[in-house]
Each structure stands twice: as C-alpha cells, then as structure tokens.
Design a protein around this motif. Structure first.
Motif, mmCIF file in Angstrom:
data_model
loop_
_atom_site.group_PDB
_atom_site.id
_atom_site.type_symbol
_atom_site.label_atom_id
_atom_site.label_comp_id
_atom_site.label_asym_id
_atom_site.label_seq_id
_atom_site.Cartn_x
_atom_site.Cartn_y
_atom_site.Cartn_z
ATOM 1 N N UNK A 342 0.847 -1.187 0.000
ATOM 2 C CA UNK A 342 0.000 0.000 0.000
ATOM 3 C C UNK A 342 0.878 1.231 0.000
ATOM 4 N N UNK A 343 0.558 2.139 -0.889
ATOM 5 C CA UNK A 343 1.214 3.436 -0.903
ATOM 6 C C UNK A 343 0.060 4.420 -0.855
ATOM 7 N N UNK A 344 -0.192 4.937 0.320
ATOM 8 C CA UNK A 344 -1.378 5.762 0.461
ATOM 9 C C UNK A 344 -1.114 6.935 1.401
ATOM 10 N N UNK A 370 4.338 -4.380 2.584
ATOM 11 C CA UNK A 370 4.989 -3.075 2.601
ATOM 12 C C UNK A 370 3.904 -2.004 2.689
ATOM 13 N N UNK A 371 4.050 -1.124 3.624
ATOM 14 C CA UNK A 371 3.016 -0.125 3.884
ATOM 15 C C UNK A 371 3.671 1.253 3.916
ATOM 16 N N UNK A 372 3.252 2.112 2.994
ATOM 17 C CA UNK A 372 3.863 3.438 2.935
ATOM 18 C C UNK A 372 2.834 4.532 3.129
ATOM 19 N N UNK A 373 3.230 5.528 3.893
ATOM 20 C CA UNK A 373 2.432 6.748 3.945
ATOM 21 C C UNK A 373 3.146 7.766 3.068
ATOM 22 N N UNK A 374 2.392 8.408 2.183
ATOM 23 C CA UNK A 374 2.982 9.445 1.335
ATOM 24 C C UNK A 374 2.041 10.643 1.397
#
Lengths: 482, 250
Positions: A342-344, A370-374
């Motif tokens: 997740x890229x959120x 894989x977990x991304x904060x953007x």
C-alpha cells in the motif's frame, strides 16, 4: 509450553482465507477485451450517452495514450496489460427493475453474503444504498425520500441521462482527465458510479452509501463518483468495496470528485476490502484510485478510510483548500498483510487564508507486506495563517514487513503553522502478555490493541461502518503477530 | 491451592529456578523475599506462563489442575492473577473495555453468561472504591498517563474485578509512597478470604507492615532456602541477606 510460538502464529495468519471470495453466477453482457476507440464508442453507445460525453471519453483516451504509468510509488507489481481487459461488463438485463422484488435473486444473495442485505439496511439503518456490481448500478433505494428534499442520489449513468447539466459542469472539475495516467484511463472508459447532489442549505438526513463489487473475471472496474454539496449543505457518504477471489490481478481505477461549496460539509468514508491476493501474493486487486475534493470558503471535507484489501493500493484522497477558512481532514487506517503493498496518504493544498488541515494516518503492517504513507502539505503564497497538523503512526506486526513514511512539506507563506509527528512501534509482546494474563485470548488481545491504536480514525466513522471496520481489522490481522 | 515441586526454569539457556518448592493453601498469605537476581520475578513469570521461560523440570498443581499444561489465558481464567511490577500501557483501549472483555472471557470459559452493562458498572463503582481509584481512571486508556502509584492501584482494582483464587503480587510496593502503599495493602487485605490466597513478592519488609503474611520465604539462587513467620521479614530487614548467603554458600 502452552500458547503460540511466533512461527505458529505466522503460519496461522497465512491460512486466513478471504471471506468475500465468492463468484456470483449472473449472465453478464461483456464487451470484447482490449482498448481502442471502437470499444469506447461501443461503451458509450451501450450506455446511450450524449455526444459531449463520447467526445470527453475520446479526448481522454487520446491523452492517456501519450501518458506512461507512474513509477514513483513504493510498490512493485506486474503492470496490467491494458489490452487484456474487458472494459465493460454489465449484469444482463433487458429492463430496469420496477421494484426491489424484481431484482435477480442471485444478485440479492450476493448482497446478503456481503452482509448488506438491502431489506435489512433499509429497515434497520435508514442507509440509502446504491449498489454497483461491476459496471452498472442495479438498485437505488430511498430515492423518494431524498427526492422530497431535492437530494439527487443516483447512478452516474442515470445522472448523465437525467441531470446532464450538473454532470457536465462538475465532472473533471476537480480531477481533470489530464491529472494522471489512471484518471485519464478512467475518463476514457468509466462505465458507471454514483452521483450525488445536495441542494443549498439541505442537511442530508441519512448516510448515503454505495457498495462496489467486482464480479466478472478479467474485467476492470472504472467507476466515477461525483458528490456536489451546494452552499451550506451537509452530506455523509459511505463507500464499501469487495471483490471475489480470483487468481489473476484485477484492475480498479476509480475517480472520486467532491465539491463542497461555501459553508458546505462533505464526510466521505471508505471501507475497502478488495481481494488482497493469496498468501503467496498471487492474484488480488490493483487499486489505483484518484480521490480529490475542492473546498470553497468555510467548507469542510473529511476523508476517512479503512483500507484492508487489495494487492496493490495507490491512493491519495486529497483536499484543495481553495476558499478562505476551509478545512480538510484525512483519517486513515491502512492494513497490509502477506504480500500486500500500500502506498497511500493525502495531499492538502492550502490556497485560501486561514485554511486548516488535519492528517491522521495509522499504518499496520503484517506478514511480508509493505506499507507506505505518502503525504504532501502545500501552503501556497496567499494562504496566510494556514495550519496543518499531521500524525503518521506505523505499527509493525512481524520482522519481515516494512513501514515507510514519505511526508512532503512545501511552504511558501511564513505565517503558516505546520506540525508533523510520526511514530513507529512493534506490537508489544508485553501488551499481549498483559492482556492474556487477564484471561483475554491472543486474537481478542490483538484486536483490542489494534483497535485502540486506530481509535482516532475509527471514531470518525459512522456507527454501523465503525463496527464493520473493527471486524475487518480483526479478520485481517488474526494471529498476525510474529 | 497451589503446590510447586522441584521447579526448574531457564531463560535463554540460563537456569534461574533450580528446584523450587512451595505450597500455599487457601486463606493464606505468603511473602517471598530475597536479594536481587534470586529468581523472584522469574517465579511470577513462570506461574503466569510467560513464553520466554522454559520449564525444564518439576510440577505445579493449581487446585487440582496441572498449571504447566495450561495456556497463559487459561491460567488466568482458572483464577491465577499476576499484579505486574511494570504494568504496560495500552493506548486507545479504555480500562473499562479491557476489564469487561477480560471478565466476559473468563465467564465464557466457565460457561457463564456475559455480564450486563448495568451489573458491570455497579461492580466497577464498588471495586474502584476499594483502592480509592478515581472513577475517571476507569474510563481512561489502560495505564496510559497513569502515575506509578495509579498503575499499581489499577492492578489491585483489576484483581478486585476479576476475583482470582490466587493472586501473585510482583513487587507491587516498588515505587509507591507511603499513602499509596497503605491504599494498595488495604485493598489486598479487603479482598482476602478463606477461599483465596496471595503470594506477595517483595524486596522490602515495609509492605509486610500492612499486609501481614502467614509465612515468609527467602528465595536465593533459585530455591527457597528459609521459611519463617513475619518475624523473619523483620530479621531480614535488620541484618540483610548476607548472612543467609553465607550460610547457604558455605
């Protein structure tokens, strides 16, 4: 010793099956696979669209052909073959339903399995549901009651037929077709979605709700949602998503546009539970969604999302704070497990004076995910006294998963006040042991701890949705500590 | 109530408990004292079923059941309670929600019906009064932002709510001022009955001025090396542990 070892837990987790993985056997009207002008014309004809919309689609298609798929997100996946997708799939129906009794029993069954039996929802919760299976909206409830207030809540196709002026005026005004690769693709091939208009000064008395579900194999879902809240109005909009379990990756590229005029407020809540793929990372939905809202003066838009599904998520519900004193909020829980990525995050674009934004993001990573904060907070020159508060927390359930934070801040006005807080923690064995010593089972303990961790976000959801979200969190994370 | 025989336990391959024997009967209070590193907290952890510890030999009979065969949560459900030396914080989870979940899990295990909200809240009011715990703390997140004294009082409050057969208090007196100590001790004394038992693990004698033990044991090098009455605690306070170490090591 009694109890689980970490390895046993990890194994347990892998065996969690996707609860909503069933296929409804409904005869579908599907166009041939592939994407070209002919297909777009065919979709437009099937939907009996006016010429301006066909032109809009063709223009978007021309733009899309020149674009390349974005690669900046922290996700890795096999790019979809856009020529191998069928761009239109509608449950085969010759005529519209006269009443709820006419709806195909098998479709009703699907809704029941989703836990959103229409009868029950109508009776118990007073939620008006617009149910989108594949590309055509099949039933819309509570239309009459809303109609009395002048609220328009219908499928996008109906809106094109019955309210073309509103659609023409606002469609693409917040997310233009040129915005990005997937937005352009959506503009070219979108098949249905939801439309909502709240007249001046009206406070919509019920939560408006749409359920999306991808049913047919090898199809993409490209829905469009347009919510227009006229001056001084209020609406709370709920969106839930599920998809059957399939080996191939399915593409979901939606566009959601919100327009909050002066003093209007829109609350937009999503619980997304698309099929995430199996434990080996095979199959699952690619969820590439563009969501954005425009706030005029004193307007407020709140995005609340609980994201537990999809193989790959690429999604940044954003607010353009154009009017003075407008407010943007983003509350997010994103859970990834197994091989999910997740890229959120969000974008808060401050243009007006005294604009305010709040970002609360809670990422939970389990398995090998894989977990991304953007996120982007942009304060423009004229945005005097703008304020932002961001909090990004990451919770790790195993040693093999990853959590990443990419916060961007661009500030062009010295009167702005921006705060950013971030934490990363691993779910505490001490916390689990403490709970279990009080007689609480491991699974309940995880659920308690995770729900506590997400509380600020879950509190933003309407009651019935919050209960569902809590259950989803528990299902997604059962036995996931390692 | 509980009978521990020849208990050996190790962590990361290092043996900490080396043949511990202890029997506690219903209605009794036992104090376990001993120098740092003697194995006091290890004993508490092993009883509660912490995974990090490996039991290599011995047996624990808990009211007719083989305790070592039970999972951590089942030990709790059978009536074993550990008051933690360092109670953990659980952000976002209210004390009330936490306790109601625990209570209902225990009830379910025993085949009893779930507690009603009304009954539960009445119980919270009654039990929080025992440890003079501000009712506001009951609705705050578990131990979050609690002072050291509040955390310890909260442990005793939880004990009062869960009504265990055997309570193990692990250094509950550490970090408490004299008022908090009195309140905690008063709570323990109030909850005492001829149906339950308490093991008080402590470093200092002063707690035993308030909680009067029936027996005092000295734990040294993984074994109980001396047993006496409350006078033994006073003697230890006065003379320290060296004389015991010397007599054992000799």
């Amino acid at each position: 010793m009694a109890g689980y070892t970490e390895n046993e837990l990890a194994k347990d987790l892998e065996n969690q099956e996707y609860k909503f993985g069933f296929v409804t056997d409904i005869e579908a009207d599907t166009v041939p696979i592939g994407l070209n002008e002919g297909i777009i014309r065919l979709i437009s004809t099937k939907k009996n669209e006016p010429d301006w919309l066909l032109e809009y689609r063709l223009k978007a298609f021309a733009i899309w052909k020149e674009m390349t798929e974005p690669e900046w997100a922290h996700v890795h996946y096999q790019k979809p073959d856009f020529q191998a997708i069928a761009y239109y799939s509608a449950p085969k129906q010759t005529k519209k339903y006269e009443s709820w009794d006419d709806v195909d029993p098998e479709m009703k069954e699907t809704m029941k399995k989703l836990g959103i039996s229409m009868e029950e929802q109508q009776r118990l919760t007073g939620v008006a549901v617009d149910f989108v299976m594949d590309s055509v909206s099949v039933a819309t409830s509570f239309k009459e009651k809303l109609g009395e207030l002048g609220v328009i809540f219908c499928s996008f196709s109906d809106a094109v037929q019955n309210h073309p002026d509103l659609v023409k005026k606002y469609m693409g005004s917040v997310v233009p077709m040129t915005d990005n690769f997937y937005a352009a693709l959506n503009a070219a091939v979108f098949t249905d979605g939801s439309f909502c208009y709240i007249p001046k000064g009206v406070r919509c008395p019920m939560e408006l709700s749409t359920y999306f579900r991808i049913n047919a194999g090898g199809t993409g879902q490209f829905e469009r949602t347009l919510v227009v809240a006229d001056e001084g109005s209020y609406v709370s909009y709920l969106e839930g998503c599920t998809a059957p379990q399939r080996d191939e990756n399915q593409l979901h590229a939606a566009v959601v546009e919100l327009i909050a005029m002066d003093h209007a407020e829109i609350k937009y809540s999503t619980v997304q539970n698309w099929y995430p793929g199996d434990k080996e990372g095979k199959g699952g939905i690619f969820n590439f969604v563009t969501k954005r809202g425009m706030c005029e003066s004193h307007a407020k838009i709140s995005w609340t999302q609980v994201e537990t599904g999809s193989a790959v998520t690429w999604k940044y519900p954003s607010c353009i704070l154009k009017g003075d004193y407008s407010i943007g909020e983003f509350y997010s829980v994103a859970v990834t497990n197994n091989y999910q990525q997740a890229d959120t995050g969000t974008k808060m674009i401050h243009l007006g004076k005294h604009t305010k934004s709040t970002i609360i993001s809670k990422g939970i990573s389990a398995g090998k995910s894989q977990n991304s904060y953007r996120g982007l907070v942009q304060i423009n020159k004229a945005a005097h006294h703008a304020r932002n508060f961001s909090q990004c927390d990451s919770l790790l359930m195993t040693d093999e998963c990853g959590a990443h934070t990419f916060p961007y801040i661009e500030c062009k006005n010295p009167t702005a006040k921006i705060e950013h807080e971030a934490t990363t923690s691993k779910i505490g064995e001490d916390q689990l042991f403490y709970c279990m010593q009080r007689g609480i089972s491991e699974e309940k303990a995880i659920s308690l701890i995770v729900n506590g961790y997400c509380k600020e976000v879950l509190n933003q959801l309407p009651m019935e949705f919050a209960v569902e979200a809590q259950k989803l969190l528990a299902i997604s994370l059962e036995g996931s500590v390692g | 109530m509980i009978k521990i025989e020849n208990l050996h336990a190790s962590i990361d391959g290092k043996e900490i408990l080396k043949g511990l024997n202890l029997e506690v009967k219903a209605g009794e209070i036992h104090a376990i004292m001993g120098p740092n590193g003697a194995g006091k907290s290890t004993l508490a952890s092993v009883l509660a079923g912490r995974e990090d510890y490996e039991v290599t030999a011995g047996s624990i009979d808990f009211d007719g059941t083989d305790l070592l065969e039970l999972s951590t949560e089942d030990r709790a459900r059978e009536g074993l309670f550990l008051a933690f030396q360092y109670p953990v914080e659980i952000p976002g989870v209210s004390n009330i929600n936490f306790l109601r979940t625990a209570l209902n899990e225990i009830r379910e295990y025993k085949g009893q019906a779930q507690i009603s909200a009304k009954e539960f809240m009445a119980m919270v009011r009654e039990k929080s009064a025992i440890v003079e715990l501000d009712s506001k703390l009951a609705s705050r997140a578990v131990n979050e932002g609690f002072s050291g004294g509040e955390k310890k009082r909260n442990e005793i409050f939880q004990m009062a709510m869960l009504e265990p057969k055997l309570a193990v208090l692990d250094e509950t007196d550490s970090g408490l001022d004299i008022d908090a100590l009195r309140i905690v001790a008063n709570g323990v004394n109030t909850l005492k009955s001829d149906q339950n038992a308490t093991i008080v693990i402590t470093h200092y004698q002063r707690l035993l001025d308030y909680i009067i033990p029936d027996f005092v044991h000295v734990l040294y090098d993984g074994r109980i090396v001396m047993t006496g009455t409350k006078e033994l605690a006073l003697e230890l306070e006065e003379k320290g542990y060296d004389w015991i170490k010397e007599s054992i090591d000799a």
